[in-house]
Design a protein around this motif. Sequence first.
Motif, short mmCIF file in Angstrom:
data_model
loop_
_atom_site.label_atom_id
_atom_site.label_comp_id
_atom_site.label_asym_id
_atom_site.label_seq_id
_atom_site.Cartn_x
_atom_site.Cartn_y
_atom_site.Cartn_z
N ILE A 21 46.12 53.41 34.10
CA ILE A 21 45.08 52.93 34.90
C ILE A 21 44.10 52.00 34.02
O ILE A 21 44.04 52.56 32.82
CB ILE A 21 44.01 54.14 35.50
CG1 ILE A 21 44.67 54.93 36.33
CG2 ILE A 21 42.88 53.28 36.19
CD1 ILE A 21 44.85 54.37 37.59
N GLU A 50 44.99 60.60 44.33
CA GLU A 50 46.23 61.27 44.47
C GLU A 50 46.68 61.86 43.44
O GLU A 50 47.00 63.33 43.22
CB GLU A 50 47.40 60.35 44.89
CG GLU A 50 47.37 59.89 46.29
CD GLU A 50 48.31 58.70 46.74
OE1 GLU A 50 49.06 58.35 45.98
OE2 GLU A 50 48.64 58.71 47.95
N THR A 73 43.53 54.68 45.20
CA THR A 73 44.44 55.66 45.68
C THR A 73 44.97 56.30 44.56
O THR A 73 45.45 57.73 44.89
CB THR A 73 45.56 54.71 46.46
OG1 THR A 73 44.78 53.96 47.35
CG2 THR A 73 46.50 55.63 47.20
N THR A 74 45.58 55.86 43.75
CA THR A 74 46.24 56.32 42.42
C THR A 74 45.33 57.52 41.90
O THR A 74 45.92 58.73 41.68
CB THR A 74 46.60 55.54 41.22
OG1 THR A 74 47.22 54.47 41.94
CG2 THR A 74 47.53 56.00 40.14
N ALA A 92 42.24 48.83 45.59
CA ALA A 92 42.44 49.86 46.46
C ALA A 92 43.64 50.73 45.81
O ALA A 92 43.87 52.01 45.95
CB ALA A 92 43.27 49.26 47.63
N HIS A 93 44.65 50.06 44.84
CA HIS A 93 45.66 50.78 44.37
C HIS A 93 45.09 51.68 43.39
O HIS A 93 45.62 52.76 43.11
CB HIS A 93 46.66 49.58 43.61
CG HIS A 93 47.72 50.22 42.72
ND1 HIS A 93 48.72 50.90 43.21
CD2 HIS A 93 47.71 50.60 41.37
CE1 HIS A 93 49.56 51.57 42.26
NE2 HIS A 93 48.85 51.21 41.24
N ILE A 94 44.12 51.21 42.49
CA ILE A 94 43.54 52.12 41.37
C ILE A 94 42.80 53.39 42.33
O ILE A 94 43.00 54.31 41.77
CB ILE A 94 42.34 51.40 40.62
CG1 ILE A 94 43.03 50.34 39.78
CG2 ILE A 94 41.54 52.23 39.94
CD1 ILE A 94 42.05 49.16 39.08
N GLN A 139 35.16 51.18 44.46
CA GLN A 139 35.99 51.42 45.62
C GLN A 139 35.90 52.87 46.17
O GLN A 139 35.89 53.75 45.31
CB GLN A 139 37.47 51.27 44.99
CG GLN A 139 38.55 51.62 45.99
CD GLN A 139 38.70 50.84 47.11
OE1 GLN A 139 38.93 49.55 47.12
NE2 GLN A 139 38.47 51.39 48.50
N GLU A 190 43.23 44.46 46.68
CA GLU A 190 44.60 45.17 46.49
C GLU A 190 44.59 45.92 45.19
O GLU A 190 45.10 47.00 45.27
CB GLU A 190 45.89 44.18 46.27
CG GLU A 190 46.35 43.96 47.51
CD GLU A 190 47.27 42.71 47.35
OE1 GLU A 190 48.11 42.67 46.57
OE2 GLU A 190 47.32 41.92 48.51
N MET A 191 44.08 45.24 44.28
CA MET A 191 44.09 46.18 42.79
C MET A 191 42.96 47.30 43.01
O MET A 191 43.35 48.45 42.51
CB MET A 191 43.54 45.21 41.74
CG MET A 191 44.65 44.32 41.03
SD MET A 191 44.42 43.07 39.78
CE MET A 191 42.79 42.36 40.27
N LYS A 203 43.74 39.82 46.04
CA LYS A 203 44.09 40.42 44.65
C LYS A 203 43.37 41.40 44.34
O LYS A 203 43.42 42.73 43.93
CB LYS A 203 44.54 39.30 43.70
CG LYS A 203 45.40 39.94 42.50
CD LYS A 203 45.55 38.79 41.44
CE LYS A 203 45.65 39.32 40.04
NZ LYS A 203 45.43 38.85 39.06
#
Lengths: 378, 378
Positions: A112, A242, A238-239, A234-236, A190, A231-232, A228
Amino acid sequence: MTFRLGVIGGGQLARMMVPPAIELGIDIRVLAESEGMSAAIAATGVGDYTDLETVRAFAKTVDVVTFDHEHVPQAVLRALVADGVAVHPGPDALQFAQDKLAMRERLGELGIPMPDWARVETPDELDAFLADHGGRGVVKTARGGYDGKGVRVVSAADQAEDWFAALAEDGRGGALLVEELVEFRRELAQLVARRPSGDVTLWPVVESVQKDGVCAEVIAPAPGSAGKVAEMAAHIGTTIAEELGVTGVLAVELFETTDERILVNELAMRPHNTGHWTIDGSTTSQFEQHLRAVLDLPFGATGHREPWSVMINILGGPTDGDLDTPLRQAAADQPTAKIHLYGKEPRPGRKVGHVTVSGEELDDVVFRARAAAAFFED
Amino acid sequence: MTFRLGVIGGGQLARMMVPPAIELGIDIRVLAESEGMSAAIAATGVGDYTDLETVRAFAKTVDVVTFDHEHVPQAVLRALVADGVAVHPGPDALQFAQDKLAMRERLGELGIPMPDWARVETPDELDAFLADHGGRGVVKTARGGYDGKGVRVVSAADQAEDWFAALAEDGRGGALLVEELVEFRRELAQLVARRPSGDVTLWPVVESVQKDGVCAEVIAPAPGSAGKVAEMAAHIGTTIAEELGVTGVLAVELFETTDERILVNELAMRPHNTGHWTIDGSTTSQFEQHLRAVLDLPFGATGHREPWSVMINILGGPTDGDLDTPLRQAAADQPTAKIHLYGKEPRPGRKVGHVTVSGEELDDVVFRARAAAAFFED
């Protein structure tokens, strides 16, 4: 039967879980630190959350245990889990919100993006880090910091002398965290929720404007974030949710750097100040979603009801602490403002409420929110 | 200081006042009829609301007294007022919600459009009214009716024989109300709030679909009501609130006749089932506005957040009363549905909750609301 939810801690986050609990027919019970706290209306017990027997007795009265804060000791959390209590978020996840060094190590393993950081046990190690990072850095205590406390910008190790002394006195081999001073355009956050069964849901990334290390104003969604940046973020989010096995709401505080990177600043594993706008601005608030998450109920929709929402914190000032008069004035002046007061005695700098306004045009929404909040300033 | 609001009655209307009280920092206290009622979380007392000393002791703990229902006797209300207690709505207004004959007489004086009606003390008087109105009419007890109780369509006076007998036994010179059977296209409801200082605010007129004399579904705003229908409903609602001196929320149930008249059916001086959609669909809910009204705080905006909202009641069925399973199913199937459960034991025909969906397209909103509510049906 009715779902029985236990919340440890009686602050405003527990208080703000009460309305959605009432709406969904959930029996909410709070273990408060003392009488007359913010969440007093749902307090079924008063006691010390560091005392296992107190917490254990409270846990016996509910189906699921969750939190107003992240300060319940690991030993207590793990004993509850060993008892068979459903604890959300669980101790394996919470440790990363309780210990910033552990958080940095784990996020590093996950790849991350973060500021440069180091674990420093001695002033020499800190000076070495500073020398490598332009002579300045942000020193943080690994545990116990919030709202700017336990965080200090330094240009020499002796500026953290007291913290090193405290570590030495503590004698448990602790260390400080030092991070590079990031040049950021702005701060983002986020908000994510994850259920024990694995589902993850997100709200739009927001901009968080800080004053004196405290979140002062939140704009949802963050202007210009579509694409972008969103998206970044959200990806961070979610990762992290999880990979760390978070259950409940997770807030990831982010820096958007001047060179267009998104870096993780802090984590909070609970509803968060940057998500208060969702009470009025989203179909499902972070508090309702947190309840759904920890009870493993399907998530509600997280779309925003109106294009923009702006949330502004109300801080206690130096005066007599009367909130009735500003409430009356703000209500008269700004009929679209949603005013939230936490039932707390106003003290200088203390968060005692917030205001949210939603609408079509950002400028207008900001104006109305600031106009309403201004009545609460001295 | 904090505003202290007392609510007499512990049903779901008192329960739904709790979330906005928490949000506005109002200390809400409920005098419930018994333990474990819908509003138990805010109950600070349990007692008989017809007993003056019980009510008087409760009133001493708050700044303003309001109600979950309209059943507190006039003698009790007037004694409180004589004590100097702020009671909203006050007894002068409430009498018209407590006695349908008094209401008809007063609205007649005000020139408000109504069905033809008469006060009938004997079967002969009732038969005479029926003969003049096509052989049929709606007979109502003046007091104590709700949700279709105390209302009966008759074609001959002997069909109300038991009610006449009860009046004779009562021996206080009572009478029944009879009204013409109105040919209506649909039922509407106009929700209004009025403050002691005189301000009045309105939500859009809604369509109320009844089943078996109980409100089953509400569409907000009423389709095709923009213009004349909305204007007439607003005028009627405002006039009644002002002329009767209502303080708090007033619901005016209306008939829209096949010949395009708007007639007043019933009044309720409290938050009302036809206004539950406002919790999710309006910037300010009827419950928050009721609190603002009775505390004489400036009103919040009453615009709708999305073009359409549909509310559907959840009634208890004949089965085992498990609401957890339908809650889980409805949440999974309809993430945009706002599900409200009242913490009441499901019994056949009993209102135990409601569902609201808001959105852009009416057909879609109706579909989603019905889909969510269907999980709670047997």
